[in-house]
Motif scaffolding. Sequence first.
Motif, mmCIF file in Angstrom:
data_model
loop_
_atom_site.group_PDB
_atom_site.id
_atom_site.type_symbol
_atom_site.label_atom_id
_atom_site.label_comp_id
_atom_site.label_asym_id
_atom_site.label_seq_id
_atom_site.Cartn_x
_atom_site.Cartn_y
_atom_site.Cartn_z
ATOM 1 N N GLN A 141 0.930 -1.066 0.029
ATOM 2 C CA GLN A 141 -0.049 0.167 0.031
ATOM 3 C C GLN A 141 0.994 1.299 0.077
ATOM 4 N N ARG A 142 1.723 1.408 0.874
ATOM 5 C CA ARG A 142 2.885 2.278 0.761
ATOM 6 C C ARG A 142 3.431 2.596 -0.696
ATOM 7 N N VAL A 143 3.893 1.632 -1.187
ATOM 8 C CA VAL A 143 4.493 1.474 -2.456
ATOM 9 C C VAL A 143 3.659 2.169 -3.367
ATOM 10 N N LEU A 144 2.560 1.931 -3.304
ATOM 11 C CA LEU A 144 1.419 2.365 -4.234
ATOM 12 C C LEU A 144 0.872 3.844 -4.101
ATOM 13 N N TRP A 145 0.795 4.282 -2.852
ATOM 14 C CA TRP A 145 -0.077 5.237 -2.528
ATOM 15 C C TRP A 145 0.921 6.337 -1.749
ATOM 16 N N ASP A 146 2.117 6.138 -1.355
ATOM 17 C CA ASP A 146 2.749 7.166 -0.647
ATOM 18 C C ASP A 146 3.607 7.859 -1.380
ATOM 19 N N ARG A 147 4.209 9.211 -0.883
ATOM 20 C CA ARG A 147 5.292 9.808 -1.611
ATOM 21 C C ARG A 147 6.700 9.107 -0.917
ATOM 22 N N TRP A 148 7.666 9.535 -1.737
ATOM 23 C CA TRP A 148 8.779 8.845 -1.255
ATOM 24 C C TRP A 148 9.721 9.971 -1.070
ATOM 25 N N THR A 149 10.786 9.797 -0.950
ATOM 26 C CA THR A 149 12.135 10.912 -0.722
ATOM 27 C C THR A 149 13.342 10.317 -1.383
ATOM 28 N N ALA A 150 14.010 11.128 -1.861
ATOM 29 C CA ALA A 150 15.230 10.899 -2.623
ATOM 30 C C ALA A 150 16.134 10.024 -1.895
ATOM 31 N N GLU A 151 16.069 10.270 -0.564
ATOM 32 C CA GLU A 151 16.853 9.536 0.197
ATOM 33 C C GLU A 151 16.545 7.782 0.254
ATOM 34 N N GLU A 152 15.282 7.815 0.261
ATOM 35 C CA GLU A 152 14.773 6.282 -0.040
ATOM 36 C C GLU A 152 14.994 5.653 -1.528
ATOM 37 N N VAL A 153 14.897 6.422 -2.557
ATOM 38 C CA VAL A 153 15.003 5.565 -3.871
ATOM 39 C C VAL A 153 15.855 6.350 -4.546
ATOM 40 N N GLY A 154 16.749 7.205 -4.001
ATOM 41 C CA GLY A 154 17.780 7.734 -5.088
ATOM 42 C C GLY A 154 17.517 9.093 -5.564
ATOM 43 N N GLU A 155 18.666 9.980 -6.044
ATOM 44 C CA GLU A 155 18.479 11.069 -6.565
ATOM 45 C C GLU A 155 17.808 10.994 -7.886
ATOM 46 N N HIS A 156 17.170 11.911 -8.388
ATOM 47 C CA HIS A 156 16.814 11.766 -9.923
ATOM 48 C C HIS A 156 15.720 10.774 -10.140
ATOM 49 N N GLU A 157 15.252 10.109 -9.096
ATOM 50 C CA GLU A 157 14.077 9.028 -9.280
ATOM 51 C C GLU A 157 12.716 9.498 -8.842
ATOM 52 N N PHE A 158 11.720 8.763 -9.341
ATOM 53 C CA PHE A 158 10.381 9.287 -9.422
ATOM 54 C C PHE A 158 10.165 9.242 -7.971
ATOM 55 N N ILE A 159 9.520 10.501 -7.324
ATOM 56 C CA ILE A 159 9.263 10.068 -5.737
ATOM 57 C C ILE A 159 7.701 10.513 -5.487
ATOM 58 N N GLY A 160 6.918 10.548 -6.393
ATOM 59 C CA GLY A 160 5.505 10.822 -6.462
ATOM 60 C C GLY A 160 4.795 9.754 -5.922
ATOM 61 N N ARG A 161 3.487 10.008 -5.738
ATOM 62 C CA ARG A 161 2.625 8.846 -5.607
ATOM 63 C C ARG A 161 2.307 8.246 -6.963
ATOM 64 N N LEU A 162 2.308 6.734 -6.875
ATOM 65 C CA LEU A 162 2.187 6.113 -8.007
ATOM 66 C C LEU A 162 0.732 5.918 -8.643
ATOM 67 N N PHE A 163 -0.301 6.079 -7.692
ATOM 68 C CA PHE A 163 -1.611 6.224 -7.559
ATOM 69 C C PHE A 163 -2.187 7.234 -6.836
ATOM 70 N N ASP A 164 -3.326 7.919 -7.080
ATOM 71 C CA ASP A 164 -3.922 8.911 -6.379
ATOM 72 C C ASP A 164 -4.982 8.484 -5.886
ATOM 73 N N ASP A 165 -5.600 9.287 -5.397
ATOM 74 C CA ASP A 165 -7.023 9.244 -4.346
ATOM 75 C C ASP A 165 -8.048 8.670 -5.290
ATOM 76 N N HIS A 166 -8.199 8.913 -6.465
ATOM 77 C CA HIS A 166 -9.267 8.742 -7.590
ATOM 78 C C HIS A 166 -8.917 7.464 -8.373
#
Length: 209
Positions: A141-166
Amino acid sequence: MLSVADIAVMFNVEPKTVSMWRLRYPEFPEPDVIVGGMAGWDPDRAEELRVWESRRPGQGRRAMLAEHVQETLRRTFVFRFMRPDDFSWAPIDFPGIEYEDGLLADGMQTKAAEHLIGALRDQGCEIVFKDPATDVTQAVQRVLWDRWTAEEVGEHEFIGRLFDDHGRIYHGCTAFDAASYTLQRLAALGGEIRPGRGLSPQMPGRKPR
């Protein structure tokens, strides 16, 4: 000096695996010293060890399985999670999903995570974590709906929510992107998707409603 345990950490394996490599593969780099039965390698040979590991027998199969897992995940997103006959940004759709006023109803993010886990299991794949106490559903659930940080996934990587509330995938993302980001974020949490025995590359069918 680098010990067997240090080399194990380099390659994210158990020390006994490194010991097995030494016994199984004659071309494994010889240690520089052996003291009290304990082998040691000069730290300057770390790159030599990395090169050997990258060419280790069986790596081709490992890469093939990794590609197979990603393709299975991509197809699962397309045929069991999203809408294959609609635009990629159409809301997710599978049996049991509910919306209220265009938004995912309460509990649907959890239900969607459970559905994805089950759909992957149907394809012979299992999501596992280094920490067995990890709640797989919460992690997905966190993978699909949470925002992430560059520290977690690396610089220049997508950190936005993969799916939104819609229930819509991030605009511009495809099922291939969803699979890539899911694997990346699972890895950041200490998890991975493992193929079961007999995993085949057949395309999963869409379950009837």
